[in-house]
Scaffold this motif. Sequence first.
Motif, mmCIF file in Angstrom:
data_model
loop_
_atom_site.group_PDB
_atom_site.id
_atom_site.type_symbol
_atom_site.label_atom_id
_atom_site.label_comp_id
_atom_site.label_asym_id
_atom_site.label_seq_id
_atom_site.Cartn_x
_atom_site.Cartn_y
_atom_site.Cartn_z
ATOM 1 N N PRO A 164 60.414 54.217 16.502
ATOM 2 C CA PRO A 164 59.817 53.207 17.373
ATOM 3 C C PRO A 164 59.115 52.138 16.548
ATOM 4 O O PRO A 164 58.651 52.418 15.442
ATOM 5 C CB PRO A 164 58.800 53.990 18.198
ATOM 6 C CG PRO A 164 58.985 55.401 17.888
ATOM 7 C CD PRO A 164 59.809 55.529 16.675
ATOM 8 N N PRO A 165 59.011 50.937 17.060
ATOM 9 C CA PRO A 165 58.392 49.863 16.277
ATOM 10 C C PRO A 165 56.893 50.060 16.111
ATOM 11 O O PRO A 165 56.245 50.719 16.911
ATOM 12 C CB PRO A 165 58.686 48.612 17.109
ATOM 13 C CG PRO A 165 58.855 49.105 18.489
ATOM 14 C CD PRO A 165 59.449 50.466 18.379
ATOM 15 N N GLN A 166 56.370 49.485 15.046
ATOM 16 C CA GLN A 166 54.926 49.489 14.823
ATOM 17 C C GLN A 166 54.269 48.520 15.805
ATOM 18 O O GLN A 166 54.842 47.505 16.155
ATOM 19 C CB GLN A 166 54.617 49.014 13.398
ATOM 20 C CG GLN A 166 55.106 49.952 12.330
ATOM 21 C CD GLN A 166 54.210 51.165 12.209
ATOM 22 O OE1 GLN A 166 53.014 51.024 12.127
ATOM 23 N NE2 GLN A 166 54.804 52.340 12.241
ATOM 24 N N MET A 167 53.040 48.825 16.204
ATOM 25 C CA MET A 167 52.301 47.926 17.087
ATOM 26 C C MET A 167 51.475 46.977 16.219
ATOM 27 O O MET A 167 50.825 47.411 15.265
ATOM 28 C CB MET A 167 51.346 48.725 17.978
ATOM 29 C CG MET A 167 52.041 49.596 18.996
ATOM 30 S SD MET A 167 52.728 48.603 20.314
ATOM 31 C CE MET A 167 54.351 49.301 20.388
ATOM 32 N N VAL A 168 51.514 45.703 16.539
ATOM 33 C CA VAL A 168 50.691 44.737 15.808
ATOM 34 C C VAL A 168 49.247 44.842 16.297
ATOM 35 O O VAL A 168 48.312 44.920 15.518
ATOM 36 C CB VAL A 168 51.230 43.302 15.996
ATOM 37 C CG1 VAL A 168 50.298 42.308 15.347
ATOM 38 C CG2 VAL A 168 52.618 43.207 15.415
ATOM 39 N N GLU A 169 49.088 44.861 17.619
ATOM 40 C CA GLU A 169 47.740 44.894 18.182
ATOM 41 C C GLU A 169 47.363 46.317 18.578
ATOM 42 O O GLU A 169 48.215 47.189 18.713
ATOM 43 C CB GLU A 169 47.652 43.994 19.437
ATOM 44 C CG GLU A 169 47.895 42.528 19.176
ATOM 45 C CD GLU A 169 49.334 42.136 19.431
ATOM 46 O OE1 GLU A 169 50.130 43.033 19.781
ATOM 47 O OE2 GLU A 169 49.675 40.954 19.263
ATOM 48 N N PHE A 170 46.066 46.509 18.771
ATOM 49 C CA PHE A 170 45.579 47.782 19.295
ATOM 50 C C PHE A 170 44.692 47.494 20.487
ATOM 51 O O PHE A 170 43.897 46.563 20.491
ATOM 52 C CB PHE A 170 44.765 48.544 18.250
ATOM 53 C CG PHE A 170 44.001 49.695 18.843
ATOM 54 C CD1 PHE A 170 44.642 50.893 19.104
ATOM 55 C CD2 PHE A 170 42.670 49.556 19.204
ATOM 56 C CE1 PHE A 170 43.958 51.935 19.695
ATOM 57 C CE2 PHE A 170 41.976 50.600 19.794
ATOM 58 C CZ PHE A 170 42.620 51.789 20.040
ATOM 59 N N SER A 171 44.838 48.302 21.519
ATOM 60 C CA SER A 171 43.995 48.139 22.686
ATOM 61 C C SER A 171 43.617 49.509 23.217
ATOM 62 O O SER A 171 44.384 50.451 23.161
ATOM 63 C CB SER A 171 44.754 47.338 23.747
ATOM 64 O OG SER A 171 44.095 47.456 24.972
ATOM 65 N N GLY A 172 42.412 49.615 23.712
ATOM 66 C CA GLY A 172 41.960 50.879 24.309
ATOM 67 C C GLY A 172 41.046 50.574 25.472
ATOM 68 O O GLY A 172 40.781 49.418 25.775
ATOM 69 N N GLY A 173 40.578 51.601 26.099
ATOM 70 C CA GLY A 173 39.649 51.385 27.217
ATOM 71 C C GLY A 173 40.095 52.105 28.449
ATOM 72 O O GLY A 173 40.726 53.146 28.372
ATOM 73 N N GLY A 174 39.801 51.559 29.598
ATOM 74 C CA GLY A 174 40.164 52.192 30.855
ATOM 75 C C GLY A 174 38.991 52.188 31.807
ATOM 76 O O GLY A 174 38.146 51.293 31.762
ATOM 77 N N ILE A 175 38.949 53.197 32.644
ATOM 78 C CA ILE A 175 37.849 53.330 33.596
ATOM 79 C C ILE A 175 36.602 53.758 32.812
ATOM 80 O O ILE A 175 36.679 54.682 32.011
ATOM 81 C CB ILE A 175 38.218 54.354 34.678
ATOM 82 C CG1 ILE A 175 39.434 53.849 35.459
ATOM 83 C CG2 ILE A 175 37.054 54.621 35.611
ATOM 84 C CD1 ILE A 175 40.083 54.862 36.345
ATOM 85 N N PRO A 176 35.458 53.085 33.000
ATOM 86 C CA PRO A 176 34.254 53.455 32.232
ATOM 87 C C PRO A 176 33.912 54.920 32.402
ATOM 88 O O PRO A 176 34.161 55.520 33.450
ATOM 89 C CB PRO A 176 33.165 52.560 32.817
ATOM 90 C CG PRO A 176 33.887 51.426 33.424
ATOM 91 C CD PRO A 176 35.203 51.946 33.879
ATOM 92 N N LEU A 177 33.321 55.493 31.363
ATOM 93 C CA LEU A 177 32.977 56.920 31.353
ATOM 94 C C LEU A 177 32.035 57.261 32.502
ATOM 95 O O LEU A 177 31.137 56.528 32.810
ATOM 96 C CB LEU A 177 32.309 57.283 30.025
ATOM 97 C CG LEU A 177 33.160 57.117 28.778
ATOM 98 C CD1 LEU A 177 32.309 57.423 27.562
ATOM 99 C CD2 LEU A 177 34.339 58.052 28.811
#
Lengths: 103, 1003
Positions: free
Chosen positions: A90-103
């Motif tokens: 699979p290709p490498q990701m250039v960007e990184f993102s995380g998060g979601g519904i607050p804890l």
Amino acid sequence: MMGFMMWMAGSTVHLFSIGITISALWQPISALQGVSKVFEPYQDGRTDILLPKLAYIAMNVAGLLLGLWKLNTLGLLPTHASDWVSSLPPPQMVEFSGGGIPL
Amino acid sequence: MRMQIMMRLSRDGAPAFGLLLLLVLSMLMLLGCIWPQPCNALYEDQVGMWDWYQQYIGKVTHAVFQTQGTGRKRVLVATDENVIASLNLRKGEILWRHALGETESINALEIAAGKYAVTLSAGCNLRAWNLPDGTLIWETHLQTAASAVKLLILSTDINNDRTNDLLVVGGGLVQAISSVDGRLLWTADLADVGGGFLPQETSVADKEHKLYALGFVGSSKLGVAEIDLSTGAKTQYKEAELPEGFPISDLLAVGESVVALDLAGSSIVSGTFTGKEKITLELTPVSSIYHDVSGNAQLLSLKARGVFVISFKDEVIVVGVDSETGKLDLVEKFNQPIAISNTLALSDEKQAIALVQHMDSDQTILLRVIITDGWKDEIAKDVIKLEPQRGLLQTIFLNSYTRTDKSHGFRALVVAEDDSLSLLQQGEVVWSREDGLASILDARMAELPLERAGVSVAQVEHSLEEWLKGHVLRLKSTLMLASAEDVVALQAVRLKNAEKTKMTRDHNGFRKLIILLTKSGKLFALHSGDGHVVWSLLIPALRSEHRTPKPEPVKLLPWRKPHQHALDDSPVFLVVGRLGPGPNAPGVLSWVDAYSGRELHSLKLTYPIKQVLPLPILDSLEQRLHLFVDGETNVHLFPNTAESLSLFNNQSQNVYFYDVNKDEGVIKGFRITDHIEDFVFSTRLLWSVVFPSDSEAIATTATRNSDEVVHTQAKVLGDRNVLFKYLNKNIVFVTTVAPGPSSKVGLAAPEDSWLVAYLIDTITGQVLHRVTHQDVQGPVHAVLSENWVIYHYFNLRAHRYELTVMEFYDNSRAETKGVLQYIIGRHNASAPFSSYTYPNIDVKSQSYFFTSSVKKMAVTMTARGITSRQLLIGTNCDQVLALDKRFLDPRRSINPTAMEREEGILPLTDGLPIYPQSYVTHSYRLEGLRGILSVPARLESPSLVFAYGLDLFYTRLAPSRTYDSLTEDFSYALLLITMIVLVVAIGVSWVMSKRKELADKWK
């Protein structure tokens, strides 16, 4: 004879068709390797054996091609793009993102 | 069979060409002849070989002992996980257990009529259970629905059936219920006796056949209503003025007196309410009873005659009430922390109470049993050493038994800070249950340490002997020579395999440590072999200090996973918590070593943690860099080292995060901008996706698991064409449903219900795909993995549940089609993926009916992502079902072509099959299923699955069967014997042929 056997073997990969195809490939190759041996008895300097030799080689090459064609119909020749990319990582990701519904 | 597996493998990415394959194929075929047939389900004798199951009940809140009579000695408990259970008093094992469900919080548990356990749950459901086996005898639904409801066992009989009856008081109503059949005998409505009278406390005077209900009237008066117990008629109602400026807070009935404490905890009002026409109240400042007042006070009832308890921050005092005048005087004082038990009647006159205090350390406790008359007579005193990591004792339940010399012996059931339950008797812990494991918040898996050289020879020889014995038995059973005893012995050998509980890493990666974070703030490490607790730690940073709000554990994160050069180091986990309830409480972090089970260090933060972002960056110590988002959307970098800062600065322009606000229906995306101070960075809002609040409310979100490994981006079809999977890691799948309270089936009309599914890129905020389903409603469960998403919802028109699958393919990568380009490596398929390139997505989707509702969905993980996946569905019956992903293939059609059939595509059906064999939990039920965790082993074919709720279950699955290993019961001995026999046969036939040849030559 070999053509008939190939036709009988069908175009799905199983033990019989693979055996037939291997022998169809091996026979011409071994025959080509031993081409000088075959014509040794006739090598007396008087007879011109070049033409029969060429005809012999051509026939065996035709047999080899038939074997290759059989290999292709079995789907075992890497002639499609899919044969070369099937294990493409699979290709490498250039960007990184995380998060979601607050804890 | 073997062929099929091979074809499936090749579809998943193994090279499907070349003479090499021919060789492999023919070898496989040979192997297939000696390979035992693999199976999808378990055989009966395989249960317990690589799975285990444990039952728990949760933190005990109510307990009643049942030790009279001839039956087994047992204790009945109710827990905060809404479980009622009967435990064996000798061993502590569960005799029977019922989980009442999430909404049925248990208010009271009593034994009625000597043979029923009566529970009052959700404030209105009264149920009687048969004591020996837990069958439901009767059930009554009451009108009261208040949160503060009391269940009283009367010692009088109302309806003349020779059994004492029950009273339920709450919500302004008093209801009498027959304990034989649960019939409602009478109801007394107290709301209409006076303006705003709200009964809070009750007192029963058995001899006079009367019930007194006490409560405040408005904010200035105190009311007492008198009810005749046999008819339920209100016979009298009295009121008394509270002193001027007495802010009301708490009220207690102590025998025939009433005691009320003001809001500041500085003064007490008391008076007797029986007999006289008027209640006279007397104001007593707390300081006149007990001088050193510190901290706010709380009233506690003891149900003992003439006494009650006031608990302060540092002390607890027992106050006596004069039954004639209502005057108060100090009886006894104790220092905190202390747990006081219920009152136990030893005889008609004598009552005993147990007190537990911790001595110098948490682990040693002093248990005293005191006669309540005078509070001086100590009849039992024990110093007991508890097991480590229990914390302070919270609750104690006292019970007595008669010794052979007719004196009283005592046993006490104690609930500790870690929610564990222990029975103390004769100065020692008889048994102990880790019931904190019923409330797991988060679960992770860690590797065990590497096996070291220097294993003693004796151990090896012993295991060799065992190994041989096991194989001889196995050979016998294969050759059908085994006797019945041999079969039993073989099963015991298989189940008690010492290999599986070793404390070291194994070659196949089956042995792991399961790290569990529980609600009480305790961390457990369980061995995956049999589920025993390797270590446990009551996290010091998450313990409450002196009545400050209890810190709440929130999340468990892998901080360091050693591999490669740091193999000798131990893995470290990070526990994220909050210093108090509510999302805005400041955060607290604690780092725990996964091998020793010790807290390495902890940190109290000044800001709340809203999000945690584990970055894909490791420092030189293999610690993962983490970002914590605070309340002002600034991010804080951990670990706080110069190295991590420089590593992060190189990458910070590519780090983004997003925040899903369910209440407002907004998803916002941010990027990291400036370096504010040491390890703090500011962020900037980049995009927001706003869902129309009048038509859509966010139901669920799903993201790809960051640990997921995908083997290849290409999917090869039967006709040798290629589809490129859209393997963007930065996507979120969001579903919204029609807003409104009616999410229950049957309440919403099909026209007013819909579901909208979005696939959103979390870097740019771009909606990559959007689809609307009409006439469907939630709850929605979704799982996103590789390039597909599967979600579950209810179809109102068809009256059935549905599972929809969507697969995403990247058309922009499919542009280069020539073989030559791939051979020489000039193609765009290996280029890094950026969300800022133009997306060209092809979506294939299909919906299927599914007969079961869903509690939780997950997907199996394997080491390299070659094995096909299984969907793990936690069904409403608290079982886990494994469903092959190929059933959920959007390319299924009614008549698949020969090519598609060869690829393994099934003919289209409208529903998905549920085979009983595909329940991975087989006969077990995991009450209150809360989570399913799947992790890869080192071997490619198996996936390790851990499911938890009240119960824990662990097993090993092989979604594509175990194609890369021999099965456990493979008979090596048989193989060896076959080979020896063959070699001998060859030798013999060679000699024989030589002889024959010689004989022929002599002819």
